[in-house]
Design an enzyme around this catalytic site. Structure first.
Site, PDB file in Angstrom:
ATOM      1  N   ALA A  37     119.316 -18.064  91.625  1.00 45.50           N
ATOM      2  CA  ALA A  37     118.471 -19.168  92.082  1.00 45.50           C
ATOM      3  C   ALA A  37     118.596 -20.274  91.040  1.00 45.50           C
ATOM      4  O   ALA A  37     118.902 -20.010  89.875  1.00 45.50           O
ATOM      5  CB  ALA A  37     117.030 -18.697  92.183  1.00 45.50           C
ATOM      6  N   GLY A  62     119.802 -14.193  92.318  1.00 42.15           N
ATOM      7  CA  GLY A  62     119.903 -14.519  93.736  1.00 42.15           C
ATOM      8  C   GLY A  62     121.327 -14.415  94.275  1.00 42.15           C
ATOM      9  O   GLY A  62     121.528 -14.185  95.471  1.00 42.15           O
ATOM     10  N   GLU A  69     121.844 -10.882  95.010  1.00 35.72           N
ATOM     11  CA  GLU A  69     121.029 -10.598  96.206  1.00 35.72           C
ATOM     12  C   GLU A  69     121.717 -11.125  97.480  1.00 35.72           C
ATOM     13  O   GLU A  69     121.653 -10.493  98.530  1.00 35.72           O
ATOM     14  CB  GLU A  69     119.636 -11.214  96.037  1.00 35.72           C
ATOM     15  N   GLU A  80     116.758 -11.269  86.109  1.00 35.88           N
ATOM     16  CA  GLU A  80     115.466 -11.946  86.231  1.00 35.88           C
ATOM     17  C   GLU A  80     114.451 -11.562  85.156  1.00 35.88           C
ATOM     18  O   GLU A  80     113.705 -12.415  84.673  1.00 35.88           O
ATOM     19  CB  GLU A  80     114.854 -11.693  87.619  1.00 35.88           C
TER      20      GLU A  80
HETATM   21  C1  HXC Z   1     120.766 -23.589  87.450  1.00 39.45           C
HETATM   22  C2  HXC Z   1     122.673 -22.963  86.341  1.00 39.45           C
HETATM   23  C3  HXC Z   1     122.452 -21.605  86.661  1.00 39.45           C
HETATM   24  C4  HXC Z   1     121.287 -21.288  87.444  1.00 39.45           C
HETATM   25  C5  HXC Z   1     124.260 -21.728  85.497  1.00 39.45           C
HETATM   26  N1  HXC Z   1     123.799 -22.994  85.627  1.00 39.45           N
HETATM   27  N2  HXC Z   1     123.447 -20.868  86.109  1.00 39.45           N
HETATM   28  N3  HXC Z   1     121.842 -23.948  86.724  1.00 39.45           N
HETATM   29  N4  HXC Z   1     120.490 -22.310  87.787  1.00 39.45           N
HETATM   30  N5  HXC Z   1     121.013 -20.042  87.821  1.00 39.45           N
HETATM   31  C6  HXC Z   1     124.400 -24.229  85.080  1.00 39.45           C
HETATM   32  C7  HXC Z   1     124.208 -24.331  83.589  1.00 39.45           C
HETATM   33  O1  HXC Z   1     122.931 -24.854  83.292  1.00 39.45           O
HETATM   34  C8  HXC Z   1     125.314 -25.273  83.212  1.00 39.45           C
HETATM   35  O2  HXC Z   1     124.936 -26.584  83.554  1.00 39.45           O
HETATM   36  C9  HXC Z   1     126.449 -24.879  84.168  1.00 39.45           C
HETATM   37  O3  HXC Z   1     125.807 -24.191  85.252  1.00 39.45           O
HETATM   38  C10 HXC Z   1     127.451 -23.937  83.525  1.00 39.45           C
HETATM   39  O4  HXC Z   1     126.758 -22.833  83.002  1.00 39.45           O
HETATM   40  P1  HXC Z   1     126.914 -22.326  81.499  1.00 39.45           P
HETATM   41  O5  HXC Z   1     125.686 -21.529  81.176  1.00 39.45           O
HETATM   42  O6  HXC Z   1     127.279 -23.453  80.597  1.00 39.45           O
HETATM   43  O7  HXC Z   1     128.184 -21.364  81.632  1.00 39.45           O
HETATM   44  P2  HXC Z   1     128.536 -20.084  80.738  1.00 39.45           P
HETATM   45  O8  HXC Z   1     128.207 -20.331  79.304  1.00 39.45           O
HETATM   46  O9  HXC Z   1     129.939 -19.721  81.092  1.00 39.45           O
HETATM   47  O10 HXC Z   1     127.551 -18.922  81.280  1.00 39.45           O
HETATM   48  C11 HXC Z   1     127.662 -18.477  82.599  1.00 39.45           C
HETATM   49  C12 HXC Z   1     126.409 -17.633  82.928  1.00 39.45           C
HETATM   50  C13 HXC Z   1     125.148 -18.473  82.598  1.00 39.45           C
HETATM   51  C14 HXC Z   1     126.425 -16.337  82.134  1.00 39.45           C
HETATM   52  C15 HXC Z   1     126.478 -17.284  84.427  1.00 39.45           C
HETATM   53  O11 HXC Z   1     125.275 -19.770  83.221  1.00 39.45           O
HETATM   54  C16 HXC Z   1     123.861 -17.857  83.046  1.00 39.45           C
HETATM   55  O12 HXC Z   1     123.349 -16.903  82.438  1.00 39.45           O
HETATM   56  N6  HXC Z   1     123.251 -18.405  84.112  1.00 39.45           N
HETATM   57  C17 HXC Z   1     121.957 -17.979  84.595  1.00 39.45           C
HETATM   58  C18 HXC Z   1     122.065 -16.650  85.305  1.00 39.45           C
HETATM   59  C19 HXC Z   1     120.700 -16.147  85.757  1.00 39.45           C
HETATM   60  O13 HXC Z   1     119.805 -15.914  84.919  1.00 39.45           O
HETATM   61  N7  HXC Z   1     120.515 -16.017  87.042  1.00 39.45           N
HETATM   62  C20 HXC Z   1     119.252 -15.562  87.647  1.00 39.45           C
HETATM   63  C21 HXC Z   1     118.403 -16.742  87.995  1.00 39.45           C
HETATM   64  S1  HXC Z   1     116.814 -16.247  88.571  1.00 39.45           S
HETATM   65  P3  HXC Z   1     125.074 -27.807  82.515  1.00 39.45           P
HETATM   66  O14 HXC Z   1     124.414 -28.942  83.238  1.00 39.45           O
HETATM   67  O15 HXC Z   1     124.407 -27.385  81.258  1.00 39.45           O
HETATM   68  O16 HXC Z   1     126.574 -27.943  82.383  1.00 39.45           O
HETATM   69  C22 HXC Z   1     117.069 -15.776  90.159  1.00 39.45           C
HETATM   70  C23 HXC Z   1     115.815 -15.394  90.897  1.00 39.45           C
HETATM   71  C24 HXC Z   1     116.073 -15.087  92.348  1.00 39.45           C
HETATM   72  O17 HXC Z   1     118.132 -15.770  90.651  1.00 39.45           O
HETATM   73  C25 HXC Z   1     114.774 -14.867  93.097  1.00 39.45           C
HETATM   74  C26 HXC Z   1     113.972 -16.067  93.313  1.00 39.45           C
HETATM   75  C27 HXC Z   1     112.793 -15.852  94.244  1.00 39.45           C
END
Ligand code: HXC
Length: 258
Positions: A64, A109, A112, A132
């Protein structure tokens, strides 16, 4: 549509989540467009199967959109989860088989979404996880429900509680993905599965999916009753008569979907 690309070719719909700069994170617009996209492919008689993938080299879907989540109050957060669950249920209940072609990170997400698809094919570069808890959240698009059903409660509990990211090989080992292939072979593999299904009786495919999907949520006894009812329904169709006659006459069946 801006965040979803929909291409149709040879009776296959390719749905690409297209926000590569944010690693295809799911925001409000993605959900709206994903919903209309699945309503369209479900209704399109020319589409026999669907492949879902992510745009770019790196991610299937990285979860998400965390920036959107950061602004939410409790009631809005609950609504957001419910809406995502509804859209993913629409995918799971799509009358055409939906194959996730997981090209990279499938986190939160994104994992999921892959689980809402009927089957998963992963590139060797794919990574899966439900991170999460590390954000002080829990999965909210039915990850806590689908993961234990796919891989068993103990392994699901470990993945949900540690938030650990796993390789495609490990995802295959635990039954989260059906196949792992080289990145360049990913679409070929997904298309090959779709093509194998497309050659079968479309009504039989639809009812088989219904029997597995609905049966999973019923008692064994009700599931068997449901299966027998669908089996009976099919027996009255032209396709079933054609499939059986073709075998006896040693020829290929020509299914018409009725
Ligand atoms: C918004 C995101 C994002 C996300 C990555 N980006 N994941 N933006 N939401 N989930 C953006 C980063 O901010 C960054 O933008 C660009 O994408 C590239 O990501 P980096 O982090 O620079 O890349 P990298 O270092 O290679 O790392 C990749 C990664 C990391 C390991 C996948 O991005 C990461 O951990 N992302 C979050 C993963 C996560 O926690 N997902 C779960 C979310 S909660 P900029 O602008 O800085 O370049 C969820 C809840 C679902 O999903 C249920 C809801 C009801």
């Amino acid at each position: 549509m801006e965040t979803i690309l929909l291409e149709k070719k040879d009776r296959l719909a390719l749905v690409t989540i297209n926000r590569p700069k944010a690693l295809n994170a799911l925001n409000d617009q993605v959900f709206s467009e994903l919903e209309s996209c699945f309503r369209e492919v479900a209704a399109d008689e020319e589409v026999a199967a669907v492949v879902v993938t992510g745009s770019g080299e790196k991610a299937f879907v990285a979860g998400a959109d965390i920036k959107e989540l950061a602004t939410l109050e409790p009631l809005a957060a609950r609504r957001l989860a419910e809406r995502g669950q509804r859209v993913f249920n629409l995918i799971e209940n799509c009358p055409k088989p939906v194959i996730a072609a997981v090209n990279g990170f499938a986190l939160g997400g994104g994992c999921e979404l892959a689980m809402a698809c009927h089957m998963r094919v992963a590139s060797e570069k794919a990574r899966f996880g439900l991170p999460e808890v590390g954000l002080g959240l829990i999965p909210g698009y039915a990850g806590t429900q689908r993961l234990p059903r796919l891989v068993g409660k103990g392994i699901a509990m470990e993945l949900v509680l540690t938030g650990e990211m796993i390789s495609a090989a490990r995802a295959h080992e635990i039954g989260l993905v059906n196949h792992v292939v080289a990145p360049e072979a990913l679409h070929e593999k997904a298309h090959a599965i779709a093509a194998a299904i497309q050659s079968k009786g479309p009504l039989a495919v639809r009812h088989a999916m219904e029997a597995v999907n609905r049966g999973f949520e019923m008692s064994r006894e009700d599931g068997e009753r449901f299966e027998a009812a669908l089996f009976g329904l099919l027996a009255g169709t032209e396709d079933t008569k054609e499939g059986l006659a073709a075998f006896i006459e040693k020829r290929k069946p020509e299914f018409k979907g009725r």
